[in-house]
Motif scaffolding. Sequence first.
Motif, short mmCIF file in Angstrom:
data_model
loop_
_atom_site.label_atom_id
_atom_site.label_comp_id
_atom_site.label_asym_id
_atom_site.label_seq_id
_atom_site.Cartn_x
_atom_site.Cartn_y
_atom_site.Cartn_z
N THR A 2 0.84 -1.19 0.00
CA THR A 2 0.00 0.00 0.00
C THR A 2 0.87 1.24 0.00
N TYR A 3 0.29 2.37 -0.25
CA TYR A 3 1.06 3.60 -0.31
C TYR A 3 1.55 4.06 1.06
N THR A 4 1.10 3.43 2.12
CA THR A 4 1.55 3.83 3.46
C THR A 4 2.70 2.97 3.98
N GLU A 5 3.10 1.95 3.23
CA GLU A 5 4.17 1.06 3.68
C GLU A 5 5.52 1.50 3.14
N GLU A 6 6.58 1.12 3.87
CA GLU A 6 7.94 1.35 3.39
C GLU A 6 8.15 0.49 2.14
N THR A 7 8.87 1.01 1.16
CA THR A 7 9.11 0.28 -0.08
C THR A 7 10.57 0.45 -0.49
N PRO A 8 11.02 -0.32 -1.50
CA PRO A 8 12.40 -0.14 -1.98
C PRO A 8 12.66 1.25 -2.53
N TYR A 9 11.60 2.01 -2.90
CA TYR A 9 11.77 3.35 -3.43
C TYR A 9 12.03 4.38 -2.35
N GLY A 10 11.76 4.05 -1.10
CA GLY A 10 11.95 5.00 -0.02
C GLY A 10 10.87 4.88 1.02
N GLY A 11 10.48 5.99 1.62
CA GLY A 11 9.53 6.02 2.72
C GLY A 11 8.09 5.85 2.29
N CYS A 12 7.21 6.10 3.23
CA CYS A 12 5.78 5.95 3.00
C CYS A 12 5.32 6.80 1.82
N GLY A 13 4.45 6.23 1.02
CA GLY A 13 3.90 6.96 -0.12
C GLY A 13 4.75 6.90 -1.38
N SER A 14 5.93 6.27 -1.30
CA SER A 14 6.82 6.31 -2.46
C SER A 14 6.31 5.48 -3.64
N ASN A 15 5.57 4.40 -3.38
CA ASN A 15 5.00 3.64 -4.50
C ASN A 15 3.99 4.48 -5.26
N LEU A 16 3.19 5.25 -4.53
CA LEU A 16 2.23 6.13 -5.18
C LEU A 16 2.95 7.18 -6.01
N MET A 17 4.03 7.74 -5.47
CA MET A 17 4.81 8.72 -6.22
C MET A 17 5.46 8.06 -7.43
N GLN A 18 5.96 6.84 -7.28
CA GLN A 18 6.62 6.15 -8.39
C GLN A 18 5.65 5.90 -9.53
N TYR A 19 4.37 5.72 -9.21
CA TYR A 19 3.36 5.50 -10.25
C TYR A 19 3.36 6.63 -11.26
N GLY A 20 3.65 7.83 -10.81
CA GLY A 20 3.63 8.98 -11.69
C GLY A 20 4.96 9.33 -12.31
N MET A 21 6.03 8.68 -11.92
CA MET A 21 7.36 9.06 -12.41
C MET A 21 7.68 8.40 -13.74
N GLY A 22 8.45 9.10 -14.53
CA GLY A 22 8.83 8.61 -15.85
C GLY A 22 9.93 7.57 -15.83
N TRP A 23 10.66 7.47 -14.73
CA TRP A 23 11.75 6.50 -14.61
C TRP A 23 11.73 5.87 -13.23
N THR A 24 12.14 4.62 -13.15
CA THR A 24 12.30 3.96 -11.85
C THR A 24 13.64 4.36 -11.25
N PRO A 25 13.87 4.10 -9.96
CA PRO A 25 15.13 4.50 -9.34
C PRO A 25 16.37 3.94 -10.02
N ASP A 26 16.25 2.78 -10.70
CA ASP A 26 17.41 2.20 -11.38
C ASP A 26 17.54 2.69 -12.82
N GLY A 27 16.77 3.69 -13.22
CA GLY A 27 16.92 4.32 -14.52
C GLY A 27 16.10 3.69 -15.64
N ARG A 29 12.87 3.11 -17.91
CA ARG A 29 11.72 3.94 -18.31
C ARG A 29 10.45 3.35 -17.72
N ASN A 30 9.61 4.19 -17.14
CA ASN A 30 8.36 3.79 -16.51
C ASN A 30 7.22 4.48 -17.25
N ARG A 31 6.41 3.73 -17.98
CA ARG A 31 5.29 4.33 -18.72
C ARG A 31 4.30 4.95 -17.75
N THR A 32 3.87 6.15 -18.03
CA THR A 32 2.96 6.85 -17.14
C THR A 32 2.05 7.78 -17.93
#
Length: 173
Positions: A2-27, A29-32
């Motif tokens: 869930t968006y409130t859990e810790e994830t490999p992307y960082g702190g709480c909410g980071s999965n939700l933020m990653q949903y909107g990002m054009g690239w994943t942390p490892d570079g 491309r993330n379709r959005t």
Amino acid sequence: TTYTEETPYGGCGSNLMQYGMGWTPDGVRNRTIVYASWNRDGMPKRFYDGSSFRALTEAFFDATNIQLICSGHQPCGDVPNPIRLRSNSGDNNGNDDDDEGRNRWILCCDSSYSGDTMWLDDNKFRVKEACGGRGSGGTTRGDIAVTEVLIEKCRSTGRLEKVTCHGVLSDGS
């Protein structure tokens, strides 16, 4: 996850933020569809006369009766970038005053790289000293530029009456 859990992307909410990002942390491309840009190379080239993108956007404004879209991404400097479109319904008779509400506006409000704004002198030479740079805040926004967008609507009709941007540019003015 869930968006409130810790994830490999960082702190709480980071999965939700990653949903909107054009690239994943490892570079990778993330379709959005969340992030889009109204500009190409810093200019609203998609809206130049005769473009199909402009025609589709104007048709969308007309069909929905929307007068203003305020959006973030993509960075546009140290002040919001307005793009004006005319309504396809009705004729403005060359009148730019928009007394009938025929103009439609897109306001790009992402100033996240305002610390990197390059100011030009009258001879079109870059004047880096005029910009405050990224400053000490640890972000690309810098310590100087700030803008507030005020949107005024008629209480009885809901029509857009006025949009005002005010603040401080990256050169301190």
